[in-house]
Structure formats: structure tokens, C-alpha cells
Design a protein around this motif. Sequence first.
Motif, PDB file in Angstrom:
ATOM      1  N   CYS A  24       0.852  -1.193   0.000  1.00  0.00           N
ATOM      2  CA  CYS A  24       0.000   0.000   0.000  1.00  0.00           C
ATOM      3  C   CYS A  24       0.885   1.240   0.000  1.00  0.00           C
ATOM      4  O   CYS A  24       1.801   1.357   0.803  1.00  0.00           O
ATOM      5  CB  CYS A  24      -0.907  -0.009   1.234  1.00  0.00           C
ATOM      6  N   HIS A  25       0.634   2.144  -0.905  1.00  0.00           N
ATOM      7  CA  HIS A  25       1.449   3.364  -1.012  1.00  0.00           C
ATOM      8  C   HIS A  25       0.716   4.600  -0.485  1.00  0.00           C
ATOM      9  O   HIS A  25       1.142   5.724  -0.718  1.00  0.00           O
ATOM     10  CB  HIS A  25       1.847   3.601  -2.471  1.00  0.00           C
ATOM     11  N   ALA A  26      -0.435   4.356   0.207  1.00  0.00           N
ATOM     12  CA  ALA A  26      -1.175   5.499   0.754  1.00  0.00           C
ATOM     13  C   ALA A  26      -0.359   6.171   1.849  1.00  0.00           C
ATOM     14  O   ALA A  26       0.429   5.529   2.528  1.00  0.00           O
ATOM     15  CB  ALA A  26      -2.513   5.020   1.329  1.00  0.00           C
ATOM     16  N   PRO A  27      -0.524   7.481   2.028  1.00  0.00           N
ATOM     17  CA  PRO A  27       0.239   8.202   3.061  1.00  0.00           C
ATOM     18  C   PRO A  27      -0.097   7.665   4.443  1.00  0.00           C
ATOM     19  O   PRO A  27      -1.216   7.258   4.705  1.00  0.00           O
ATOM     20  CB  PRO A  27      -0.243   9.656   2.909  1.00  0.00           C
ATOM     21  N   TRP A  28       0.910   7.667   5.288  1.00  0.00           N
ATOM     22  CA  TRP A  28       0.654   7.323   6.684  1.00  0.00           C
ATOM     23  C   TRP A  28      -0.146   8.480   7.292  1.00  0.00           C
ATOM     24  O   TRP A  28       0.048   9.642   6.941  1.00  0.00           O
ATOM     25  CB  TRP A  28       1.974   7.169   7.442  1.00  0.00           C
ATOM     26  N   PRO A  29      -1.094   8.254   8.249  1.00  0.00           N
ATOM     27  CA  PRO A  29      -1.372   6.982   8.892  1.00  0.00           C
ATOM     28  C   PRO A  29      -2.525   6.210   8.248  1.00  0.00           C
ATOM     29  O   PRO A  29      -3.012   5.272   8.857  1.00  0.00           O
ATOM     30  CB  PRO A  29      -1.761   7.408  10.318  1.00  0.00           C
ATOM     31  N   GLN A  30      -2.996   6.627   7.052  1.00  0.00           N
ATOM     32  CA  GLN A  30      -4.112   5.905   6.449  1.00  0.00           C
ATOM     33  C   GLN A  30      -3.780   4.431   6.238  1.00  0.00           C
ATOM     34  O   GLN A  30      -4.657   3.579   6.236  1.00  0.00           O
ATOM     35  CB  GLN A  30      -4.488   6.533   5.108  1.00  0.00           C
ATOM     36  N   SER A  31      -2.526   4.114   6.050  1.00  0.00           N
ATOM     37  CA  SER A  31      -2.130   2.734   5.781  1.00  0.00           C
ATOM     38  C   SER A  31      -1.878   1.929   7.042  1.00  0.00           C
ATOM     39  O   SER A  31      -1.424   0.810   6.978  1.00  0.00           O
ATOM     40  CB  SER A  31      -0.865   2.727   4.926  1.00  0.00           C
ATOM     41  N   ALA A  32      -2.146   2.555   8.200  1.00  0.00           N
ATOM     42  CA  ALA A  32      -1.925   1.842   9.450  1.00  0.00           C
ATOM     43  C   ALA A  32      -3.032   2.152  10.432  1.00  0.00           C
ATOM     44  O   ALA A  32      -3.624   3.218  10.405  1.00  0.00           O
ATOM     45  CB  ALA A  32      -0.576   2.233  10.057  1.00  0.00           C
ATOM     46  N   THR A  33      -3.311   1.243  11.294  1.00  0.00           N
ATOM     47  CA  THR A  33      -4.328   1.430  12.329  1.00  0.00           C
ATOM     48  C   THR A  33      -3.684   1.194  13.677  1.00  0.00           C
ATOM     49  O   THR A  33      -3.253   0.086  13.965  1.00  0.00           O
ATOM     50  CB  THR A  33      -5.488   0.447  12.148  1.00  0.00           C
ATOM     51  N   ILE A  34      -3.595   2.250  14.478  1.00  0.00           N
ATOM     52  CA  ILE A  34      -2.991   2.102  15.793  1.00  0.00           C
ATOM     53  C   ILE A  34      -4.007   1.490  16.743  1.00  0.00           C
ATOM     54  O   ILE A  34      -5.122   1.951  16.848  1.00  0.00           O
ATOM     55  CB  ILE A  34      -2.525   3.468  16.330  1.00  0.00           C
ATOM     56  N   CYS A  35      -3.621   0.443  17.391  1.00  0.00           N
ATOM     57  CA  CYS A  35      -4.550  -0.296  18.249  1.00  0.00           C
ATOM     58  C   CYS A  35      -4.460   0.221  19.681  1.00  0.00           C
ATOM     59  O   CYS A  35      -3.876  -0.433  20.553  1.00  0.00           O
ATOM     60  CB  CYS A  35      -4.237  -1.789  18.207  1.00  0.00           C
ATOM     61  N   TRP A  36      -4.967   1.440  19.909  1.00  0.00           N
ATOM     62  CA  TRP A  36      -4.945   1.987  21.258  1.00  0.00           C
ATOM     63  C   TRP A  36      -5.928   1.188  22.112  1.00  0.00           C
ATOM     64  O   TRP A  36      -7.095   1.077  21.788  1.00  0.00           O
ATOM     65  CB  TRP A  36      -5.352   3.460  21.246  1.00  0.00           C
ATOM     66  N   ARG A  37      -5.431   0.684  23.213  1.00  0.00           N
ATOM     67  CA  ARG A  37      -6.305  -0.098  24.085  1.00  0.00           C
ATOM     68  C   ARG A  37      -6.775   0.788  25.245  1.00  0.00           C
ATOM     69  O   ARG A  37      -6.127   0.885  26.281  1.00  0.00           O
ATOM     70  CB  ARG A  37      -5.546  -1.324  24.601  1.00  0.00           C
ATOM     71  N   LEU A  38      -7.913   1.451  25.041  1.00  0.00           N
ATOM     72  CA  LEU A  38      -8.473   2.338  26.065  1.00  0.00           C
ATOM     73  C   LEU A  38      -9.818   1.757  26.488  1.00  0.00           C
ATOM     74  O   LEU A  38     -10.844   2.021  25.864  1.00  0.00           O
ATOM     75  CB  LEU A  38      -8.647   3.755  25.513  1.00  0.00           C
ATOM     76  N   PRO A  39      -9.857   0.967  27.535  1.00  0.00           N
ATOM     77  CA  PRO A  39     -11.071   0.253  27.913  1.00  0.00           C
ATOM     78  C   PRO A  39     -12.266   1.158  28.180  1.00  0.00           C
ATOM     79  O   PRO A  39     -13.402   0.771  27.943  1.00  0.00           O
ATOM     80  CB  PRO A  39     -10.652  -0.472  29.206  1.00  0.00           C
ATOM     81  N   PHE A  40     -11.986   2.398  28.658  1.00  0.00           N
ATOM     82  CA  PHE A  40     -13.124   3.241  29.039  1.00  0.00           C
ATOM     83  C   PHE A  40     -13.947   3.706  27.849  1.00  0.00           C
ATOM     84  O   PHE A  40     -15.041   4.225  28.007  1.00  0.00           O
ATOM     85  CB  PHE A  40     -12.635   4.460  29.842  1.00  0.00           C
ATOM     86  N   LEU A  41     -13.444   3.541  26.630  1.00  0.00           N
ATOM     87  CA  LEU A  41     -14.207   4.002  25.469  1.00  0.00           C
ATOM     88  C   LEU A  41     -15.530   3.261  25.342  1.00  0.00           C
ATOM     89  O   LEU A  41     -16.524   3.812  24.898  1.00  0.00           O
ATOM     90  CB  LEU A  41     -13.379   3.806  24.191  1.00  0.00           C
ATOM     91  N   THR A  42     -15.546   1.994  25.726  1.00  0.00           N
ATOM     92  CA  THR A  42     -16.770   1.204  25.575  1.00  0.00           C
ATOM     93  C   THR A  42     -17.802   1.545  26.648  1.00  0.00           C
ATOM     94  O   THR A  42     -18.956   1.170  26.532  1.00  0.00           O
ATOM     95  CB  THR A  42     -16.444  -0.300  25.676  1.00  0.00           C
ATOM     96  N   ALA A  43     -17.375   2.221  27.699  1.00  0.00           N
ATOM     97  CA  ALA A  43     -18.297   2.584  28.774  1.00  0.00           C
ATOM     98  C   ALA A  43     -18.188   4.069  29.084  1.00  0.00           C
ATOM     99  O   ALA A  43     -18.274   4.489  30.225  1.00  0.00           O
ATOM    100  CB  ALA A  43     -17.996   1.763  30.010  1.00  0.00           C
ATOM    101  N   ALA A  44     -17.987   4.875  28.046  1.00  0.00           N
ATOM    102  CA  ALA A  44     -17.738   6.308  28.236  1.00  0.00           C
ATOM    103  C   ALA A  44     -18.875   7.001  28.963  1.00  0.00           C
ATOM    104  O   ALA A  44     -18.653   7.815  29.860  1.00  0.00           O
ATOM    105  CB  ALA A  44     -17.507   6.962  26.873  1.00  0.00           C
ATOM    106  N   LYS A  45     -20.104   6.658  28.555  1.00  0.00           N
ATOM    107  CA  LYS A  45     -21.244   7.325  29.162  1.00  0.00           C
ATOM    108  C   LYS A  45     -21.343   7.032  30.652  1.00  0.00           C
ATOM    109  O   LYS A  45     -21.586   7.927  31.462  1.00  0.00           O
ATOM    110  CB  LYS A  45     -22.530   6.883  28.471  1.00  0.00           C
ATOM    111  N   ASP A  46     -21.172   5.761  31.020  1.00  0.00           N
ATOM    112  CA  ASP A  46     -21.266   5.379  32.427  1.00  0.00           C
ATOM    113  C   ASP A  46     -20.207   6.091  33.252  1.00  0.00           C
ATOM    114  O   ASP A  46     -20.474   6.564  34.359  1.00  0.00           O
ATOM    115  CB  ASP A  46     -21.110   3.864  32.586  1.00  0.00           C
ATOM    116  N   ILE A  47     -19.014   6.179  32.706  1.00  0.00           N
ATOM    117  CA  ILE A  47     -17.922   6.831  33.429  1.00  0.00           C
ATOM    118  C   ILE A  47     -18.227   8.306  33.639  1.00  0.00           C
ATOM    119  O   ILE A  47     -18.023   8.860  34.719  1.00  0.00           O
ATOM    120  CB  ILE A  47     -16.595   6.650  32.672  1.00  0.00           C
ATOM    121  N   ALA A  48     -18.735   8.961  32.594  1.00  0.00           N
ATOM    122  CA  ALA A  48     -19.060  10.384  32.706  1.00  0.00           C
ATOM    123  C   ALA A  48     -20.154  10.611  33.730  1.00  0.00           C
ATOM    124  O   ALA A  48     -20.083  11.541  34.541  1.00  0.00           O
ATOM    125  CB  ALA A  48     -19.486  10.928  31.341  1.00  0.00           C
TER     126      ALA A  48
END
Length: 466
Positions: A24-48
Motif C-alpha cells: 500500500c502506497h497510501a500516506p501514513w497513517p491511512q495505511s496503518a491502524t494504531i490499536c490503542w487499548r483504552l477500555p473506558f471508550l466502551t463505557a464512556a457514558k457510564d464513566i461520565a
Amino acid sequence: MLGPIAAKQKLFCRIYRTSVKPDCHAPWPQSATICWRLPFLTAAKDIAMKAIEQYKIITFTHRRTDLNGIGQFVLRPKTEEESVLEQLHAFKQQIGAKEIYYLSTCNRILFLVLAQKEDKGKAFKQKFMQTLYADLSEALQAKALKEAFLYEGLEAIDHFFRVSASMDSLVVGEREILRQLREAYQDNLEQGLTGDAIRLLMRFTVETAKRVYSSTRIGEKPVSVVSLAVSKLMQAQLPPSSRFLLLGAGQTNALFAKFLKKYGYHKVTVFNRSLKKAQELAQDFDGEGLLLSQLGEYRKGFDVVVAATGAKSALLTTELYGQLLGEEAASSKLLIDLSIPNNIEPAIAEQYPKAQYIPIESLRELAQKNLAFREQELERAKEVVEEQVDIFYQAFKERLIELALREVPIQVKAIRQHALNNVFKKELADLDEESLALLDRMMAYMEKRCIAIPLQVAKQNMLKED
């Protein structure tokens, strides 16, 4: 076999644990997906929601406690060396509060607290009261627990906004409360009692109050008898040289005198049972302080009489009025009676119909009409507050994300350095200078472009409404 660029990309992916298509010759970061592991994203509303519940308000107000009763719960210094706000530091530690704000006015005591997550409901209120008022009698402690209001979470935010806009005041629409809130905040801040959470809330509190006053008419039309009396005075368009006689030097006439000074009236004579108080009130004017018993001997003339004493019968009778009037015409005189019962005999208006007589009853009737007008504006003000609560909640959630992710840039840079200097040290040693330079530029580019991804993704998830 992968080409040189693809090989370098593969090494980069191993460092950052990302996936990439080598062809793939697309510019970075389109050619990559950073796998940030942030557990609170799935329960953002509850946390807020759990975080916002840490805002608590415990308050005594005129709605449940009479004004004398409120005075029983005002905090007082225990020693001459230590102020109330300094004492609150110890209290804050005792109940485990993160931040605390204290406000005391003539008809309100308010504690705004950023509590621990486990502190909730009646249990928190009981702990708060028993700790704060430990020195009071059991009867007063029970009264405090019964009469204090508790607001939590968004209800606390809503209440604080309403207080700032004078929607919960004894006199709706009086702007003095906003000044009191701001001054109290400054005092609490200087003592180190408040922090980031209350700072954010105060910012939106001031904004809410200003918006209520600018978009509604809740602060229009005076509702205090003194303000209305001053309005009547201004309508008469009397010149600054007008002569005023103030009967009484108490709180009402002291407030009226402030308006006289504000509008440039300077010839003021004060009569009072206490000569000292009369002289103190008269000292800011070109007048004098005299005893009430000397009123019958006064012959220097007048244009306006303002009566406000606690006398049980009229002080200015028809006979005495005639003596004060002397040879002057009655048509230009203004008589304002702010007393109950009347200190100026109503019969004066009958005998001298050209004099303008303003009894307190007429002012109170107008005050009630104006207050009813302000009450009608409350509905619009409530809409503004509801909108502001929503706006604050969004800002609060964004602030949570900022605080949660503030270490991300630092940690990303640390990971990069650890990878280069330790994990992939051998592999990098086999690369020539040109390849190393290219890899370094690629990594720097990725950091610059992708370091904001967690913040953006978190905001999108947390701010997304169902």
C-alpha cells in the motif's frame, strides 16, 4: 521478498504494534491502524455519569428554613487565629472531599463539594452534617439534617446555575447573588479549597447567569420598596439642590441614602432616636444629624421627606407638617413613607392635596406586580439553564478525556525511545544511515499525525448520544 521501504514499514509496525499492507502506497497513517487499548471508550457514558455524580450541593435556603434558623448553621471561627475557610481544610480532609466551596448570605448557606465516588445520597449527607456540625446540640444536628437540601450530579449543576441567575433567591431577579458567588469562589480558591472541577463549573456558572439576564427580563422592574421609592423620586425630576429630611437612620434609610448619593443629591438632614446614628448617616452629605425630638423645631425647609422608623404611630402629623412647611408652597413637596405602620399621617395628603404622598402600601402593591412579572420570566430562564446544563456536561466530558489522556504523548515518545534503544537495537544496527534517517522521519511523522487519535476517538465515543 519485501523491498527496503516495506521492510522498514514492517519494522515500524513491530515497534508500534500496528498492521499495514506492504504494497500500500497510501500516506501514513491511512495505511496503518494504531490499536490503542483504552477500555473506558466502551463505557464512556457510564464513566461520565459516575464522575458528574461527584458534584454535591448541601444547602440551607429560605424555602425550608426561616432566616433566623439559617443563621444557626453559619460557620463561625473556633479561634481568633483561624478563619472559617482555614477550618474547612480540616473538614475537607475529614470527609475525604477532593474540593469544597462555601457560600454564606443572609438567606442561604451553600456547600459545593467534589466528593469521592463512593459518597452518595443520604449516607453522604449524614456523614457531612455529623462531621461539620459535631459541636452543635443533638437537636440542632437533627434539624440541620432534616432541613438541608441535597443535590447530586446534574441536579447539583442545575441548582448552582439557578442560584447564580437569582432564580432561587428570596427576591427573584436580584443580581447581587452573582457577585456573592464570585467573591466566595475567589476566597475559597485563595485558600486552596477548590480545584479544576469547581473552576470549570464556576466558568459556566457565570456564563449561565449572564445569559439568563441578557436573554430574559427576569432582572427588570424593581421589586424592593426602596428601589421603587427611588424610581418615584427620579420620576419627579427634582434638582440636585433639593433638600431631604430622612426620618430614621436604620437599614432602609441607609440604603435610600446610598441612592441619593449616587444620583448627586447632597442636602440631607437625618433625624433619629440615636444622635450618633443620625450623624453617621448624615456625614456624607451637606446636612446634619439631629434627634427625632428636634423635628418640631426644624425650620430650614425641605423638598422631600422620607420616613422609615419603627415608631408605632405617625411621627409627621398634619400639624407638624404645617410647621415644617412654614411659608413654602406644598405643591412641590414629595412625601415618601416606607414604614409600617405609617410614620407620615395619611391625612396630610387630604389637607395638602398638591403634595405628592407615596405610602408604602402603594409601593408594595407595585412590588408584587413586578415580582409576578419576574416570576413569568422564570419559565424562559429555566429553558436557558437547561441548555447550559447540557453544554456544561459536554464540556465536562471533554475535560475528563483531556485529563485521562494527558500522559499519552509522553508515553508514546517514551515507547519510541525504548524501542529504538533497547527492543530493536540489534535490527537497527544493520541499517545504513540513510535507512535510519528515513525510519526516523517515518516514526516522527506517525507520532505527529497519530498522537491525537486517542483523544479524537475518545471524544467521538463519549460525546456520541444514543
